[in-house]
Design an enzyme around this catalytic site. Structure first.
Site, PDB file in Angstrom:
ATOM      1  N   LYS A   1       0.609  -1.158   0.036  1.00  0.00           N
ATOM      2  CA  LYS A   1      -0.124  -0.120  -0.016  1.00  0.00           C
ATOM      3  C   LYS A   1       0.999   1.262  -0.038  1.00  0.00           C
ATOM      4  CE  LYS A   1      -4.451  -1.345   0.136  1.00  0.00           C
ATOM      5  NZ  LYS A   1      -5.589  -0.833  -0.575  1.00  0.00           N
TER       6      LYS A   1
ATOM      7  N   SER B   1      -8.807  -0.323   6.509  1.00  0.00           N
ATOM      8  CA  SER B   1      -8.586  -1.168   7.825  1.00  0.00           C
ATOM      9  C   SER B   1      -7.432  -1.458   8.334  1.00  0.00           C
ATOM     10  CB  SER B   1      -9.280  -2.671   7.241  1.00  0.00           C
ATOM     11  OG  SER B   1      -8.366  -3.147   6.316  1.00  0.00           O
TER      12      SER B   1
ATOM     13  N   GLU C   1      -9.743 -13.985  -4.048  1.00  0.00           N
ATOM     14  CA  GLU C   1     -10.607 -13.246  -3.104  1.00  0.00           C
ATOM     15  C   GLU C   1     -11.034 -14.423  -1.837  1.00  0.00           C
ATOM     16  OE1 GLU C   1     -13.669  -9.878  -4.436  1.00  0.00           O
ATOM     17  OE2 GLU C   1     -13.934 -11.913  -5.368  1.00  0.00           O
TER      18      GLU C   1
ATOM     19  N   GLY D   1     -16.064 -12.967   0.793  1.00  0.00           N
ATOM     20  CA  GLY D   1     -15.890 -11.800   0.081  1.00  0.00           C
ATOM     21  C   GLY D   1     -15.803 -11.717  -1.519  1.00  0.00           C
TER      22      GLY D   1
ATOM     23  N   SER E   1       1.041  -9.822  -0.763  1.00  0.00           N
ATOM     24  CA  SER E   1       0.789  -8.326  -0.669  1.00  0.00           C
ATOM     25  C   SER E   1       1.153  -7.863   0.553  1.00  0.00           C
ATOM     26  CB  SER E   1      -0.665  -7.993  -0.905  1.00  0.00           C
ATOM     27  OG  SER E   1      -1.517  -8.670   0.033  1.00  0.00           O
TER      28      SER E   1
ATOM     29  N   ASP F   1     -17.181 -10.224  -3.916  1.00  0.00           N
ATOM     30  CA  ASP F   1     -17.690  -9.040  -4.777  1.00  0.00           C
ATOM     31  C   ASP F   1     -17.299  -9.262  -6.013  1.00  0.00           C
ATOM     32  OD1 ASP F   1     -15.707  -8.223  -2.772  1.00  0.00           O
ATOM     33  OD2 ASP F   1     -16.010  -6.532  -3.934  1.00  0.00           O
TER      34      ASP F   1
END
Length: 327
Positions: free
Chosen positions: A57, A82, A208, A212, A308, A214
């Site tokens: 990030k 989060s 995923e 979750g 990640s 989506d």
């Protein structure tokens, strides 16, 4: 006529890489003969757990913050997250000589809240299950006159995240497939932008948690789908809707989405610790979990994996990875 939505190009990723040079870490690419033997392929793991703040990030947060006009940068930055984006924005603000206010869920891991505050940010909490973090984040930024840097739905954030895949491919050369964790879709959108530009035949596959899914549902439906807020150990992927900017990019560039269970994620975390000698947080382990659990079918010959992040405290890591007979 409405303005066209901003997009992200390979040139944007290249420019982000130049901006991050000497600021972000060029993280290592790990290999394992044991892993290769288990999955029947040559696997290259981009270890973003060694990135600054412990996750990818920082790439996107710094790339976005560094492009703010000086007068806006001086007023400060806001973000909602989060955990990992929270830390990334907090550190980017510190590096650029400004302040940050971060909206975090009340149940965010303690280690991530403490790290965010430790970088100098003010932390404001909310209930992720009953409150809309996007609306709260925009209101917070507007009330205080801050520049809002969202965790994924921003072209500069996406371009910054894409530098992880760019570095991986610069080191490994052509790959047949690239496995990337999917939350809001920024990492995979940036990674796919870089990977498909360098190697048009590469298969970009997202991963995923089952709870979750989506993005998987959205890609199958051809439009953004909202699911109940996921309850999964992969807190960095506990999102209910793909991003408005990331989704069309991923529609165009991502081949498929694989799903993994929490139990499979734990297995991957344990494997990474015992055999690769690295610590991965649940969200960072999902692509490895998909490989180990056979979720991508017959694996191609050369596979890249973006691990990640590794932001998990020792107690939670020990509790999750303890074998059942030792719990």
């Amino acid at each position: 006529m409405a303005a066209a939505a901003p997009t992200v190009t390979f040139a944007d990723v290249r420019e982000a890489a130049a901006r991050l040079e000497g600021i972000a870490h060029r993280t290592p690419v790990l290999t394992s003969r044991t892993l290769n033997s288990l999955v029947g392929a040559e696997v290259f793991i981009k270890a973003e757990n060694f990135q600054r703040i412990g996750a990818f990030k920082f790439r996107g947060a710094y790339n976005a913050a560094a492009q703010l006009p000086p007068d806006q940068l001086a007023k400060g930055i806001a973000a909602y997250s989060s955990g990992n984006h929270a830390q990334a924005v907090a550190l980017a603000a510190r590096e650029l000589g400004t302040t940050a206010v971060i909206l975090m869920p009340e149940d965010a891991p303690r280690s991530k809240r403490e790290a965010t505050a430790g970088y100098g940010a003010e932390v404001v909490t909310y209930d992720r299950y009953t409150q809309d973090r996007t609306a709260l984040g925009h209101a917070l930024a507007e009330d205080r006159g801050l520049a809002l840097i969202p965790p994924y739905d921003h072209p500069h954030v996406i371009a910054g995240q894409g530098t992880a895949a760019l570095e991986l491919l610069e080191e490994t050369g052509p790959l047949d497939a690239l496995l990337v964790p999917v939350g809001g879709g920024g990492l995979i959108a940036g990674s796919a932008t870089a990977a498909t530009a360098l190697h048009p035949g590469i298969r970009v596959i997202g991963v995923e948690p089952e709870a979750g899914d989506d993005t998987k549902r959205s890609l199958e439906a051809g439009t953004r789908v909202t699911v109940p807020v996921p309850r999964t150990i992969a807190d960095g992927q506990a999102l209910d809707t793909p991003g408005a900017l990331t989704f069309p990019l991923n529609q165009r560039l991502v081949e498929a989405i694989a799903l993994v269970s929490d139990a499979e994620i734990v297995t991957a975390m344990r494997f990474a610790f015992e055999r690769l000698k690295i610590v991965l947080e649940p969200s960072g382990a999902t692509p490895l979990a998909a490989l180990l659990a056979g979720r991508i079918g017959d694996p191609p010959r050369r596979i890249g994996v973006i691990a990640s992040g590794g932001n998990i405290d020792a107690d939670r890591f020990a509790a999750l990875t303890a074998r059942p007979d030792r719990r």
